[in-house]
Write a protein that holds these residues in place. Structure first.
Motif, PDB file in Angstrom:
ATOM      1  N   TYR A 220       0.858  -1.177   0.000  1.00 32.42           N
ATOM      2  CA  TYR A 220       0.000   0.000   0.000  1.00 32.42           C
ATOM      3  C   TYR A 220       0.898   1.232   0.000  1.00 32.42           C
ATOM      4  CZ  TYR A 220       1.181   0.404   4.952  1.00 32.42           C
ATOM      5  OH  TYR A 220       1.862   0.540   6.134  1.00 32.42           O
ATOM      6  N   GLY A 221       0.333   2.392  -0.338  1.00 31.02           N
ATOM      7  CA  GLY A 221       1.106   3.627  -0.366  1.00 31.02           C
ATOM      8  C   GLY A 221       1.052   4.360   0.959  1.00 31.02           C
ATOM      9  N   ASP A 222       2.096   5.108   1.269  1.00 33.81           N
ATOM     10  CA  ASP A 222       2.097   5.867   2.521  1.00 33.81           C
ATOM     11  C   ASP A 222       1.062   6.989   2.497  1.00 33.81           C
ATOM     12  OD1 ASP A 222       3.460   7.414   0.654  1.00 33.81           O
ATOM     13  OD2 ASP A 222       5.037   8.035   2.032  1.00 33.81           O
ATOM     14  N   ASN A 223       0.558   7.361   1.308  1.00 31.86           N
ATOM     15  CA  ASN A 223      -0.528   8.337   1.184  1.00 31.86           C
ATOM     16  C   ASN A 223      -1.797   7.685   0.652  1.00 31.86           C
ATOM     17  OD1 ASN A 223       0.968  10.752   1.987  1.00 31.86           O
ATOM     18  ND2 ASN A 223       2.115  10.458   0.096  1.00 31.86           N
ATOM     19  N   ASP A 245       2.365 -16.931   6.699  1.00 29.86           N
ATOM     20  CA  ASP A 245       3.454 -16.164   6.088  1.00 29.86           C
ATOM     21  C   ASP A 245       2.878 -14.927   5.414  1.00 29.86           C
ATOM     22  OD1 ASP A 245       5.554 -17.883   6.764  1.00 29.86           O
ATOM     23  OD2 ASP A 245       5.080 -19.208   5.087  1.00 29.86           O
ATOM     24  N   ILE A 246       3.271 -13.767   5.878  1.00 35.26           N
ATOM     25  CA  ILE A 246       2.746 -12.527   5.313  1.00 35.26           C
ATOM     26  C   ILE A 246       3.820 -11.451   5.360  1.00 35.26           C
ATOM     27  CG2 ILE A 246       1.706 -11.910   7.543  1.00 35.26           C
ATOM     28  CD1 ILE A 246      -0.541 -10.525   5.891  1.00 35.26           C
ATOM     29  N   VAL A 247       3.961 -10.723   4.260  1.00 31.38           N
ATOM     30  CA  VAL A 247       4.882  -9.599   4.156  1.00 31.38           C
ATOM     31  C   VAL A 247       4.064  -8.356   3.832  1.00 31.38           C
ATOM     32  CG1 VAL A 247       6.819  -8.602   2.886  1.00 31.38           C
ATOM     33  CG2 VAL A 247       6.782 -11.052   3.368  1.00 31.38           C
ATOM     34  N   VAL A 248       4.332  -7.266   4.540  1.00 28.41           N
ATOM     35  CA  VAL A 248       3.645  -6.001   4.290  1.00 28.41           C
ATOM     36  C   VAL A 248       4.679  -4.961   3.880  1.00 28.41           C
ATOM     37  CG1 VAL A 248       2.250  -4.156   5.283  1.00 28.41           C
ATOM     38  CG2 VAL A 248       1.825  -6.526   5.947  1.00 28.41           C
ATOM     39  N   ILE A 249       4.414  -4.269   2.780  1.00 27.57           N
ATOM     40  CA  ILE A 249       5.319  -3.227   2.300  1.00 27.57           C
ATOM     41  C   ILE A 249       4.555  -1.913   2.139  1.00 27.57           C
ATOM     42  CG2 ILE A 249       6.720  -2.433   0.365  1.00 27.57           C
ATOM     43  CD1 ILE A 249       7.599  -5.268  -0.099  1.00 27.57           C
ATOM     44  N   GLU A 250       5.038  -0.882   2.811  1.00 27.13           N
ATOM     45  CA  GLU A 250       4.515   0.461   2.630  1.00 27.13           C
ATOM     46  C   GLU A 250       5.400   1.190   1.621  1.00 27.13           C
ATOM     47  OE1 GLU A 250       5.257   3.844   5.421  1.00 27.13           O
ATOM     48  OE2 GLU A 250       3.106   3.591   5.800  1.00 27.13           O
ATOM     49  N   ALA A 251       4.828   1.594   0.505  1.00 32.61           N
ATOM     50  CA  ALA A 251       5.574   2.274  -0.544  1.00 32.61           C
ATOM     51  C   ALA A 251       5.580   3.777  -0.274  1.00 32.61           C
ATOM     52  CB  ALA A 251       4.962   1.979  -1.907  1.00 32.61           C
ATOM     53  N   LYS A 252       6.760   4.348  -0.153  1.00 33.07           N
ATOM     54  CA  LYS A 252       6.895   5.771   0.133  1.00 33.07           C
ATOM     55  C   LYS A 252       6.521   6.618  -1.085  1.00 33.07           C
ATOM     56  CE  LYS A 252       8.678   7.320   3.406  1.00 33.07           C
ATOM     57  NZ  LYS A 252       8.063   7.851   4.661  1.00 33.07           N
ATOM     58  N   ASN A 253       5.909   7.768  -0.770  1.00 36.09           N
ATOM     59  CA  ASN A 253       5.543   8.751  -1.797  1.00 36.09           C
ATOM     60  C   ASN A 253       4.576   8.192  -2.837  1.00 36.09           C
ATOM     61  OD1 ASN A 253       7.390  10.680  -0.641  1.00 36.09           O
ATOM     62  ND2 ASN A 253       9.047   9.555  -1.655  1.00 36.09           N
ATOM     63  N   ARG A 254       3.664   7.354  -2.376  1.00 36.80           N
ATOM     64  CA  ARG A 254       2.650   6.774  -3.269  1.00 36.80           C
ATOM     65  C   ARG A 254       1.275   6.886  -2.632  1.00 36.80           C
ATOM     66  NH1 ARG A 254       5.356   3.306  -6.923  1.00 36.80           N
ATOM     67  NH2 ARG A 254       7.288   4.392  -7.373  1.00 36.80           N
ATOM     68  N   ASP A 255       0.256   7.091  -3.485  1.00 37.28           N
ATOM     69  CA  ASP A 255      -1.117   7.075  -3.015  1.00 37.28           C
ATOM     70  C   ASP A 255      -1.842   5.877  -3.611  1.00 37.28           C
ATOM     71  OD1 ASP A 255      -1.775   7.763  -5.662  1.00 37.28           O
ATOM     72  OD2 ASP A 255      -1.956   9.899  -5.185  1.00 37.28           O
ATOM     73  N   HIS A 256      -3.160   5.879  -3.503  1.00 36.65           N
ATOM     74  CA  HIS A 256      -3.928   4.701  -3.902  1.00 36.65           C
ATOM     75  C   HIS A 256      -3.785   4.388  -5.392  1.00 36.65           C
ATOM     76  CE1 HIS A 256      -6.961   1.665  -3.060  1.00 36.65           C
ATOM     77  NE2 HIS A 256      -7.614   2.043  -4.145  1.00 36.65           N
ATOM     78  N   LYS A 257      -3.619   5.410  -6.200  1.00 40.10           N
ATOM     79  CA  LYS A 257      -3.467   5.193  -7.641  1.00 40.10           C
ATOM     80  C   LYS A 257      -2.011   5.077  -8.064  1.00 40.10           C
ATOM     81  CE  LYS A 257      -7.797   7.433  -9.045  1.00 40.10           C
ATOM     82  NZ  LYS A 257      -8.413   8.516  -9.871  1.00 40.10           N
ATOM     83  N   SER A 258      -1.175   5.943  -7.537  1.00 36.70           N
ATOM     84  CA  SER A 258       0.209   5.976  -8.022  1.00 36.70           C
ATOM     85  C   SER A 258       1.018   4.755  -7.603  1.00 36.70           C
ATOM     86  CB  SER A 258       0.913   7.253  -7.542  1.00 36.70           C
ATOM     87  OG  SER A 258       1.049   7.273  -6.136  1.00 36.70           O
ATOM     88  N   ASP A 268      11.055   0.213 -10.192  1.00 36.57           N
ATOM     89  CA  ASP A 268       9.828   0.407  -9.426  1.00 36.57           C
ATOM     90  C   ASP A 268       9.765  -0.541  -8.232  1.00 36.57           C
ATOM     91  OD1 ASP A 268       7.032   1.400  -9.052  1.00 36.57           O
ATOM     92  OD2 ASP A 268       6.606  -0.719  -9.421  1.00 36.57           O
ATOM     93  N   MET A 269       9.377  -0.030  -7.073  1.00 33.93           N
ATOM     94  CA  MET A 269       9.364  -0.817  -5.841  1.00 33.93           C
ATOM     95  C   MET A 269       8.329  -1.929  -5.885  1.00 33.93           C
ATOM     96  SD  MET A 269       7.613   2.030  -3.340  1.00 33.93           S
ATOM     97  CE  MET A 269       8.687   3.303  -4.021  1.00 33.93           C
ATOM     98  N   VAL A 270       7.189  -1.687  -6.522  1.00 36.58           N
ATOM     99  CA  VAL A 270       6.166  -2.727  -6.625  1.00 36.58           C
ATOM    100  C   VAL A 270       6.665  -3.850  -7.528  1.00 36.58           C
ATOM    101  CG1 VAL A 270       3.818  -3.248  -7.374  1.00 36.58           C
ATOM    102  CG2 VAL A 270       4.294  -1.105  -6.177  1.00 36.58           C
ATOM    103  N   LEU A 271       7.237  -3.475  -8.656  1.00 38.39           N
ATOM    104  CA  LEU A 271       7.781  -4.469  -9.578  1.00 38.39           C
ATOM    105  C   LEU A 271       8.828  -5.337  -8.885  1.00 38.39           C
ATOM    106  CD1 LEU A 271       7.763  -5.210 -12.714  1.00 38.39           C
ATOM    107  CD2 LEU A 271       9.840  -3.847 -12.840  1.00 38.39           C
ATOM    108  N   LYS A 272       9.767  -4.691  -8.207  1.00 43.60           N
ATOM    109  CA  LYS A 272      10.841  -5.431  -7.540  1.00 43.60           C
ATOM    110  C   LYS A 272      10.308  -6.315  -6.415  1.00 43.60           C
ATOM    111  CE  LYS A 272      14.973  -2.670  -8.371  1.00 43.60           C
ATOM    112  NZ  LYS A 272      16.110  -2.005  -7.717  1.00 43.60           N
ATOM    113  N   SER A 273       9.358  -5.790  -5.653  1.00 42.22           N
ATOM    114  CA  SER A 273       8.826  -6.534  -4.517  1.00 42.22           C
ATOM    115  C   SER A 273       8.048  -7.764  -4.955  1.00 42.22           C
ATOM    116  CB  SER A 273       7.934  -5.635  -3.659  1.00 42.22           C
ATOM    117  OG  SER A 273       8.661  -4.544  -3.149  1.00 42.22           O
TER     118      SER A 273
END
Length: 279
Positions: A220-223, A245-258, A268-273
């Motif tokens: 999810y995005g931090d915004n 087993d669960i991993v949670v990643i907060e993406a910096k400088n991102r909102d619901h769309k970006s 891209d952090m989503v691509l890499k993750s």
């Protein structure tokens, strides 16, 4: 088993049916098969029973990723919501399937998740023809598609009529998911899930926090939407307590769309993750 919460900055043919086209993206070394009918016994309006397939060159037993578009379960499509995401992961070597599904209010839930499960079953039955590994499948989605993905990762009743999927789905990747229907505005809730309040808990992801769920990567995005970080953290904590087993990643400088709008960038952090999760 660990729960990982990571805050990241932006870092480093077969042709089924009629009218199917195969459009090659030679510069990107992928090919696309459009509008394949995954529900041959019905004919829904607006291609809602159709899906697209994105293939890398020479897949050689590549994992299969089935991705569901967003839009609140009332709008959106594979063309607008899944195209760039699917192209990006096909370029990374995955076999990607991007379905449409029926929309509310014309089609109330569970029409959407029933279509999603049917599309996953179609992928398992057909993607090996393209050299893809149908014993190594993943599901992902953004927003409403993430809700479908998350619910399919915790509630196995939707797979009852698809014994071919047993043990095939190795993980789920919900991006900015809705986890509990009580967080929705009443108008939208009734538009999609109807007025029977007993349905709401049964259709909420948080109702199925029990052991032995498939591995999950939530992003999810931090915004992002208000309090999404708190809600996801609470869900993840409870899942961990059940040894999931669960991993949670907060993406910096991102909102619901970006959060998915930069998927075509190599760093891209989503691509890499997602690729790290699958590998």
């Amino acid at each position: 088993m660990k729960i990982s919460t990571i805050k990241l900055a932006l870092i480093p043919l077969f042709l089924l049916g009629t009218g199917l086209t195969n459009q090659a993206y030679s510069a990107e070394d992928i090919s696309v098969l459009k509008d394949i009918d995954y529900l041959t016994s019905v004919d829904y309006e607006d291609n809602r029973d159709k899906l697209d397939v994105y293939l890398p060159q020479n897949p050689k037993n590549a994992p299969v990723l089935v991705h569901f578009h967003g839009g609140g379960l009332t709008s959106g499509s594979k063309d607008k919501g899944s195209r760039e995401y699917s192209k990006a992961f096909a370029k990374q070597g995955l076999c990607v399937v991007a379905p449409n599904y029926r929309l509310a209010p014309q089609h109330k839930f569970p029409a959407q998740i029933n279509d999603a499960t049917a599309a996953i079953s179609w992928a398992e039955k057909n993607m090996a023809t393209h050299g893809c590994d149908t014993s190594n499948m993943y599901i992902s989605g953004h927003s409403a598609g993430a809700y479908l993905t998350a619910l399919l990762s915790v509630d196995d009743k939707y797979y009852a009529q698809y014994p071919n999927l047993a043990g095939k789905i190795k993980g789920a990747i919900p991006i900015s998911p809705l986890l509990n229907l009580k967080w929705l505005e009443p108008d939208h809730l009734q538009k999609v899930w109807g007025t029977d309040k007993s349905v709401y808990a049964a259709a909420s992801v948080t109702s199925y926090v029990t052991p032995n769920k498939m591995p999950m990567l939530i992003m999810y995005g931090d915004n992002d939407h208000k309090d999404m970080d708190i809600k996801i953290a609470d869900f993840a904590k409870n899942m961990k307590m059940q040894n999931n087993d669960i991993v949670v990643i907060e993406a910096k400088n991102r909102d619901h769309k970006s959060i998915i709008n930069h998927i075509n960038k190599a760093d891209d952090m989503v691509l890499k993750s997602v690729m790290a999760f699958i590998k």
